[in-house]
Design a protein around this motif. Structure first.
Motif, short mmCIF file in Angstrom:
data_model
loop_
_atom_site.label_atom_id
_atom_site.label_comp_id
_atom_site.label_asym_id
_atom_site.label_seq_id
_atom_site.Cartn_x
_atom_site.Cartn_y
_atom_site.Cartn_z
N GLY A 256 -24.63 -43.84 -39.57
CA GLY A 256 -24.57 -43.38 -40.97
C GLY A 256 -24.14 -41.92 -41.07
N MET A 257 -24.58 -41.10 -40.11
CA MET A 257 -24.19 -39.68 -40.14
C MET A 257 -22.70 -39.53 -39.83
SD MET A 257 -27.43 -37.45 -38.67
CE MET A 257 -27.78 -38.32 -37.17
N VAL A 258 -22.20 -40.35 -38.91
CA VAL A 258 -20.76 -40.30 -38.62
C VAL A 258 -19.98 -40.67 -39.88
CG1 VAL A 258 -18.88 -41.24 -37.22
CG2 VAL A 258 -21.11 -40.81 -36.17
N ALA A 259 -20.43 -41.73 -40.56
CA ALA A 259 -19.76 -42.15 -41.80
C ALA A 259 -19.83 -41.02 -42.85
CB ALA A 259 -20.40 -43.42 -42.35
N ALA A 260 -21.00 -40.39 -42.97
CA ALA A 260 -21.16 -39.31 -43.95
C ALA A 260 -20.28 -38.11 -43.60
CB ALA A 260 -22.63 -38.90 -44.04
N ILE A 279 -20.15 -35.86 -33.71
CA ILE A 279 -19.99 -37.09 -32.91
C ILE A 279 -20.28 -36.82 -31.43
CG2 ILE A 279 -18.28 -38.78 -32.08
CD1 ILE A 279 -17.02 -38.61 -34.94
N ALA A 280 -19.77 -35.70 -30.94
CA ALA A 280 -20.00 -35.36 -29.52
C ALA A 280 -21.50 -35.16 -29.26
CB ALA A 280 -19.22 -34.10 -29.15
N LEU A 281 -22.19 -34.53 -30.22
CA LEU A 281 -23.63 -34.28 -30.01
C LEU A 281 -24.41 -35.60 -30.03
CD1 LEU A 281 -25.72 -32.02 -29.57
CD2 LEU A 281 -26.09 -32.00 -32.05
N LEU A 282 -24.08 -36.47 -30.97
CA LEU A 282 -24.76 -37.77 -31.03
C LEU A 282 -24.55 -38.54 -29.72
CD1 LEU A 282 -23.78 -38.74 -34.70
CD2 LEU A 282 -26.10 -38.18 -33.90
N LYS A 283 -23.31 -38.51 -29.23
CA LYS A 283 -23.01 -39.20 -27.96
C LYS A 283 -23.80 -38.60 -26.82
CE LYS A 283 -18.30 -40.97 -28.44
NZ LYS A 283 -16.90 -40.54 -28.18
N TYR A 285 -26.63 -37.37 -26.84
CA TYR A 285 -28.01 -37.83 -26.90
C TYR A 285 -28.09 -39.36 -26.91
CZ TYR A 285 -29.53 -33.07 -26.91
OH TYR A 285 -29.78 -31.78 -26.51
N HIS A 286 -27.02 -39.99 -26.41
CA HIS A 286 -26.97 -41.45 -26.18
C HIS A 286 -27.06 -42.27 -27.45
CE1 HIS A 286 -27.50 -39.95 -22.16
NE2 HIS A 286 -28.76 -39.59 -22.39
N LEU A 287 -26.69 -41.67 -28.59
CA LEU A 287 -26.73 -42.41 -29.86
C LEU A 287 -25.38 -43.06 -30.13
CD1 LEU A 287 -28.87 -39.78 -31.73
CD2 LEU A 287 -29.39 -42.24 -31.70
N PRO A 288 -25.38 -44.21 -30.84
CA PRO A 288 -24.10 -44.88 -31.13
C PRO A 288 -23.36 -44.18 -32.26
CG PRO A 288 -25.92 -46.10 -32.11
CD PRO A 288 -26.53 -44.95 -31.34
N VAL A 289 -22.04 -44.16 -32.16
CA VAL A 289 -21.23 -43.49 -33.20
C VAL A 289 -20.14 -44.42 -33.73
CG1 VAL A 289 -21.63 -41.17 -32.30
CG2 VAL A 289 -19.72 -42.50 -31.41
N ASP A 290 -20.22 -45.67 -33.29
CA ASP A 290 -19.18 -46.64 -33.60
C ASP A 290 -19.22 -47.06 -35.07
OD1 ASP A 290 -17.24 -48.51 -33.42
OD2 ASP A 290 -18.10 -49.52 -31.66
N LEU A 291 -18.08 -46.96 -35.71
CA LEU A 291 -18.06 -47.28 -37.14
C LEU A 291 -17.61 -48.71 -37.44
CD1 LEU A 291 -16.79 -44.02 -38.84
CD2 LEU A 291 -19.05 -45.03 -38.93
N LYS A 292 -17.51 -49.54 -36.39
CA LYS A 292 -17.08 -50.92 -36.64
C LYS A 292 -18.23 -51.73 -37.22
CE LYS A 292 -14.05 -51.10 -32.81
NZ LYS A 292 -14.76 -50.99 -31.55
N PHE A 293 -18.25 -51.89 -38.53
CA PHE A 293 -19.28 -52.74 -39.12
C PHE A 293 -18.67 -53.56 -40.25
CE2 PHE A 293 -20.05 -48.28 -40.60
CZ PHE A 293 -19.49 -48.40 -41.87
#
Ligand code: ADP
Ligand code: ZN
Length: 339
Positions: A256-260, A279-283, A285-293
């Motif tokens: 959601g943050m990537v989308a925002a 995006i780099a920071l989320l990655k 910390y092992h968080l997903p950043v994929d916007l395919k939904f």
């Protein structure tokens, strides 16, 4: 131990950072207390809870429902809980939400306190007085704003926190950095999850800093008319993703943050490099950043969001890292942006 006091209009919440669980006995007479926790924590910490009355609910967001609160109330009656009873919610965000809500409605409200045991509960759920349950797929649709008497932070609970929960909790920390704290964003960039997990002083400092960010935002706007909305950064689309895909809250908020960020680029002049850093920071910390939904499904769920008013929806957008604003976005415009 480090005691702080957080003042809200109707209550001052004592906060005991770096405290031992045994402090609880000094704060609440054991015979008056009822611990509400979940089954995972109840079995991991059976020894810690020895001698306390314990109600253990089924773990997981899918059980953050009214039926669980009804069952808690039934058990409180069996335990002969009365107006003098003091509820202690010991657990993650699901537990603190249920415990605070049950305590707020039982006999029209009895005292309660929290011992948050997950990163998410420590930096977010336990702070700010929002308690409640989901109704079916609608997140936090029913609840109250009522503050605990105190918060007790015992970081040793984190030793048993599953890795996925660490990761999910860091999404809220990164959210705080994005909306309020450029220096913390840099601190996170210069560290890693593993470094925080391996240093009790680093994680203690980080948690306290996040409690303070959340407290400052909430105390400026206790009833969410303005600034508090900023805490919803990443949560509008995040909640929709969480509903549809049943992934952990923080993982959904990360997407959601990537989308925002992308929406901020398009309609708020947020630089592309800003999104890339988030995006780099989320990655990291092992968080997903994929916007395919599934955009159609997301759209259907968004239309039912409680933040919608008429044909616009308030969106939290970034001006720059550490600085966010609330912007109304019209529904047709939002539909375009999502597609
Ligand atoms: P939140 O992510 O909102 O804190 P929960 O309350 O559902 O959500 O907690 C997430 C999961 O982590 C639950 O399964 C819970 O039992 C578990 N959990 C929470 N704190 C701990 C802990 N300190 N040790 C082990 N498991 C924990
Ligand atoms: Zn959240």
């Amino acid at each position: 131990m480090d005691k702080q006091q957080y003042k809200f209009s109707i209550k001052t919440v004592d906060c005991y950072f770096d405290a031992d669980f045994s402090l609880l006995e000094e704060l609440v007479p054991k015979e008056k207390a009822v611990i509400i926790t979940d089954e995972n924590i109840a079995s991991l910490y059976a020894k810690t809870f020895a001698g306390w009355k314990v109600i253990a609910v089924k773990p997981g967001e899918e059980n953050k429902q009214q039926a669980t609160v009804d069952s808690v109330i039934g058990q409180l009656i069996k335990l002969q809980a009365d107006r003098e009873t003091f509820i202690i919610g010991v657990g993650g965000g699901v537990v603190t939400d249920i415990a605070g809500y049950a305590a707020s409605v039982y006999m029209r409200g009895i005292k309660f306190a929290f011992v948050p045991t997950s990163i998410l509960a420590m930096v977010d759920a336990a702070v700010g007085g929002k308690n409640g349950v989901d109704v079916g797929m609608y997140k936090n649709l029913v609840g109250v704003i009522r503050h605990p008497e105190f918060l007790l932070y015992n970081y040793s609970f984190l030793k048993t926190l599953p890795q996925d929960e660490w990761v999910s909790g860091f999404a809220e920390i990164i959210k705080h950095a994005c909306i309020k704290d450029t220096a913390m964003f840099e601190l996170l960039e210069n560290n890693s999850l593993e470094e925080f997990q391996n240093s009790s002083s680093k994680i203690a400092e980080l948690i306290k800093r996040n409690v303070e960010i959340k407290y400052n935002v909430v105390s400026n706007d206790e009833f969410e008319t303005g600034e508090r909305k900023l805490l919803n950064f990443g949560h509008t689309i995040g909640h929709a993703i969480e509903n549809i895909y049943k992934i952990p809250h923080g993982n959904a908020v990360s997407i959601g943050m990537v989308a925002a960020c992308k929406i901020s680029e398009t309609i708020n002049g947020f630089p592309v490099e800003g999104s890339q850093r988030v995006i780099a920071l989320l990655k990291k910390y092992h968080l997903p950043v994929d916007l395919k939904f599934d955009k159609e499904k997301i759209w259907e769920v968004l239309l039912m969001d409680k933040k919608k008013s008429g044909d616009t929806m308030n969106f939290i957008l970034l001006n720059k890292i550490g600085d966010a604003i609330v912007k109304p976005v019209s529904l047709p415009q939002l539909k375009d942006l999502i597609n």
